[in-house]
Design a protein around this motif. Sequence first.
Motif, PDB file in Angstrom:
ATOM      1  N   GLY A  31     -19.693 -13.322  35.344  1.00  0.00           N
ATOM      2  CA  GLY A  31     -20.876 -13.928  35.107  1.00  0.00           C
ATOM      3  C   GLY A  31     -21.877 -13.754  36.051  1.00  0.00           C
ATOM      4  N   TYR A  43     -23.917  -5.232  32.116  1.00  0.00           N
ATOM      5  CA  TYR A  43     -24.163  -6.273  31.166  1.00  0.00           C
ATOM      6  C   TYR A  43     -24.210  -6.890  29.756  1.00  0.00           C
ATOM      7  N   HIS A  50     -17.401 -12.012  28.768  1.00  0.00           N
ATOM      8  CA  HIS A  50     -17.548 -13.563  29.126  1.00  0.00           C
ATOM      9  C   HIS A  50     -16.983 -14.469  28.221  1.00  0.00           C
ATOM     10  N   ASN A  51     -18.005 -14.116  26.917  1.00  0.00           N
ATOM     11  CA  ASN A  51     -17.895 -14.958  26.149  1.00  0.00           C
ATOM     12  C   ASN A  51     -16.321 -15.353  25.343  1.00  0.00           C
ATOM     13  N   GLY A 134     -22.195 -24.140  29.270  1.00  0.00           N
ATOM     14  CA  GLY A 134     -22.128 -22.535  29.045  1.00  0.00           C
ATOM     15  C   GLY A 134     -23.171 -22.241  27.212  1.00  0.00           C
ATOM     16  N   LEU A 135     -21.878 -22.978  26.904  1.00  0.00           N
ATOM     17  CA  LEU A 135     -22.346 -23.369  25.273  1.00  0.00           C
ATOM     18  C   LEU A 135     -23.210 -23.811  25.150  1.00  0.00           C
ATOM     19  N   TYR A 137     -26.277 -22.511  26.619  1.00  0.00           N
ATOM     20  CA  TYR A 137     -26.450 -21.066  26.581  1.00  0.00           C
ATOM     21  C   TYR A 137     -25.984 -19.853  25.933  1.00  0.00           C
ATOM     22  N   MET A 138     -24.966 -20.266  24.955  1.00  0.00           N
ATOM     23  CA  MET A 138     -24.302 -19.288  23.820  1.00  0.00           C
ATOM     24  C   MET A 138     -25.224 -19.356  22.532  1.00  0.00           C
ATOM     25  N   HIS A 163     -25.375 -24.069  34.875  1.00  0.00           N
ATOM     26  CA  HIS A 163     -24.740 -23.417  34.752  1.00  0.00           C
ATOM     27  C   HIS A 163     -24.213 -22.459  35.322  1.00  0.00           C
ATOM     28  N   THR A 164     -24.971 -22.089  36.233  1.00  0.00           N
ATOM     29  CA  THR A 164     -24.613 -21.170  38.103  1.00  0.00           C
ATOM     30  C   THR A 164     -24.166 -22.607  38.784  1.00  0.00           C
ATOM     31  N   ALA A 167     -20.406 -22.653  38.531  1.00  0.00           N
ATOM     32  CA  ALA A 167     -20.361 -21.487  38.641  1.00  0.00           C
ATOM     33  C   ALA A 167     -19.427 -21.485  39.928  1.00  0.00           C
ATOM     34  N   LEU A 170     -17.556 -24.030  41.077  1.00  0.00           N
ATOM     35  CA  LEU A 170     -15.951 -23.692  40.825  1.00  0.00           C
ATOM     36  C   LEU A 170     -15.351 -23.116  41.875  1.00  0.00           C
TER      37      LEU A 170
HETATM   38  C1  HEM Z   1     -16.645 -22.185  28.570  1.00  0.00           C
HETATM   39  C2  HEM Z   1     -17.497 -22.241  29.547  1.00  0.00           C
HETATM   40  C3  HEM Z   1     -18.262 -21.235  29.578  1.00  0.00           C
HETATM   41  C4  HEM Z   1     -19.132 -20.311  28.610  1.00  0.00           C
HETATM   42  C5  HEM Z   1     -18.899 -20.766  26.856  1.00  0.00           C
HETATM   43  C6  HEM Z   1     -20.247 -19.890  29.173  1.00  0.00           C
HETATM   44  C7  HEM Z   1     -21.368 -18.923  28.520  1.00  0.00           C
HETATM   45  C8  HEM Z   1     -22.107 -18.332  29.529  1.00  0.00           C
HETATM   46  C9  HEM Z   1     -23.294 -17.766  28.335  1.00  0.00           C
HETATM   47  C10 HEM Z   1     -23.755 -17.821  27.171  1.00  0.00           C
HETATM   48  C11 HEM Z   1     -23.808 -16.936  29.098  1.00  0.00           C
HETATM   49  C12 HEM Z   1     -25.285 -16.314  29.380  1.00  0.00           C
HETATM   50  C13 HEM Z   1     -24.895 -14.871  28.803  1.00  0.00           C
HETATM   51  C14 HEM Z   1     -26.102 -14.319  28.899  1.00  0.00           C
HETATM   52  O1  HEM Z   1     -26.831 -13.860  29.796  1.00  0.00           O
HETATM   53  O2  HEM Z   1     -25.801 -13.487  28.035  1.00  0.00           O
HETATM   54  C15 HEM Z   1     -22.916 -17.197  31.052  1.00  0.00           C
HETATM   55  C16 HEM Z   1     -23.398 -16.840  32.603  1.00  0.00           C
HETATM   56  C17 HEM Z   1     -22.732 -17.120  33.216  1.00  0.00           C
HETATM   57  N1  HEM Z   1     -21.333 -17.716  33.240  1.00  0.00           N
HETATM   58 FE1  HEM Z   1     -20.531 -18.249  31.813  1.00  0.00          FE
HETATM   59  N2  HEM Z   1     -19.951 -19.588  30.501  1.00  0.00           N
HETATM   60  C18 HEM Z   1     -18.525 -20.105  30.718  1.00  0.00           C
HETATM   61  C19 HEM Z   1     -17.884 -20.649  31.820  1.00  0.00           C
HETATM   62  C20 HEM Z   1     -18.387 -19.782  33.384  1.00  0.00           C
HETATM   63  C21 HEM Z   1     -17.047 -19.705  34.898  1.00  0.00           C
HETATM   64  C22 HEM Z   1     -16.554 -21.092  34.105  1.00  0.00           C
HETATM   65  C23 HEM Z   1     -18.157 -19.756  35.412  1.00  0.00           C
HETATM   66  C24 HEM Z   1     -17.521 -19.125  36.518  1.00  0.00           C
HETATM   67  C25 HEM Z   1     -16.514 -19.802  37.825  1.00  0.00           C
HETATM   68  C26 HEM Z   1     -19.483 -19.032  34.998  1.00  0.00           C
HETATM   69  C27 HEM Z   1     -20.094 -18.532  35.527  1.00  0.00           C
HETATM   70  C28 HEM Z   1     -21.379 -17.406  34.671  1.00  0.00           C
HETATM   71  C29 HEM Z   1     -22.409 -17.418  35.672  1.00  0.00           C
HETATM   72  C30 HEM Z   1     -22.716 -17.324  36.976  1.00  0.00           C
HETATM   73  C31 HEM Z   1     -23.940 -16.498  34.570  1.00  0.00           C
HETATM   74  C32 HEM Z   1     -24.745 -16.239  34.656  1.00  0.00           C
HETATM   75  C33 HEM Z   1     -25.438 -17.322  34.922  1.00  0.00           C
HETATM   76  C34 HEM Z   1     -27.898 -17.076  35.283  1.00  0.00           C
HETATM   77  O3  HEM Z   1     -27.317 -16.001  35.967  1.00  0.00           O
HETATM   78  O4  HEM Z   1     -28.061 -17.316  34.184  1.00  0.00           O
HETATM   79  N3  HEM Z   1     -18.974 -19.100  33.395  1.00  0.00           N
HETATM   80  N4  HEM Z   1     -22.168 -18.000  30.818  1.00  0.00           N
END
Ligand code: HEM
Length: 222
Positions: A31, A43, A50-51, A134-135, A137-138, A163-164, A167, A170
């Motif tokens: 992330g 990237y 990550h997904n 996160g969902l 975002y997806m 989401h950040t 994160a 956590l």
């Molecule tokens: C079911 C749980 C999660 C889902 C569905 C999810 C989904 C996503 C998605 C879709 C993205 C954007 C990817 C893109 O730019 O295309 C993202 C970014 C990110 N995720 Fe997750 N994530 C989850 C859990 C976590 C966890 C547990 C952490 C950290 C402990 C985390 C940290 C991050 C960070 C730091 C970013 C970048 C955010 C940004 O710069 O905007 N995610 N995540």
Amino acid sequence: MSSKKVYIYKAFERFWHWMQAILIFFLAFSGFEIHGIYSFFGYRDAVRYHNIAAYLFIGLIVFAIFWHLTTGEYKQYIPSFKNIKAQLDYYIFGIFRNAPHPTKKTVLSKLNPLQKLTYFGLKILVIPLSVSSGLLYMFYRYPTRLGIEAINIQTLEFIAVFHTIAAILLVLFLVTHLYLITTGDSVTSNLNAMLTGYEELDDGKYEEHAVASSKISIQNVE
Ligand code: HEM
């Protein structure tokens, strides 16, 4: 006071704990690459991994909810404000003066009051925030039965910020948790307990619970 080795963490609990640790660590690592802090996978791959980890994390959460509800173990996490101050005093002062732990671990009460509060907050606030943002975002433009507009959020900015934030919380939790792991009866006692399931508990404390749960396995420790 003598102590006994008590089977305190069951197999699924240990599996869930370690899978959760690995997945949260990996989700944070990939992330923060997506966030642009460093480059490791690249990237595109970071997003792909990550997904995948996110789906595994959601699957694990579903099993964990089922396990906690069916075994009644969810009760361990119901917070209480009793002894919170004593526990805080211990972590801030007592621990550096070799003071005894203010609360005793038992099979039916494995978590101290601060742990209960922290884990409760993680379970009902931080993890749901992380998963739901996160969902979104997806799938923020994922077509639904009601048409794409149903969840056609105009900007990803809010979602990304939430989401950040989740994160970062956590990661802060992980760092604190790693330190607190070392503050058991010995530096490795908590770690060993989560690896083997067994932990040494003071005599007397476990007995009342041993009666309550016939499945508890106890070994004498010299
Ligand atoms: C079911 C749980 C999660 C889902 C569905 C999810 C989904 C996503 C998605 C879709 C993205 C954007 C990817 C893109 O730019 O295309 C993202 C970014 C990110 N995720 Fe997750 N994530 C989850 C859990 C976590 C966890 C547990 C952490 C950290 C402990 C985390 C940290 C991050 C960070 C730091 C970013 C970048 C955010 C940004 O710069 O905007 N995610 N995540």
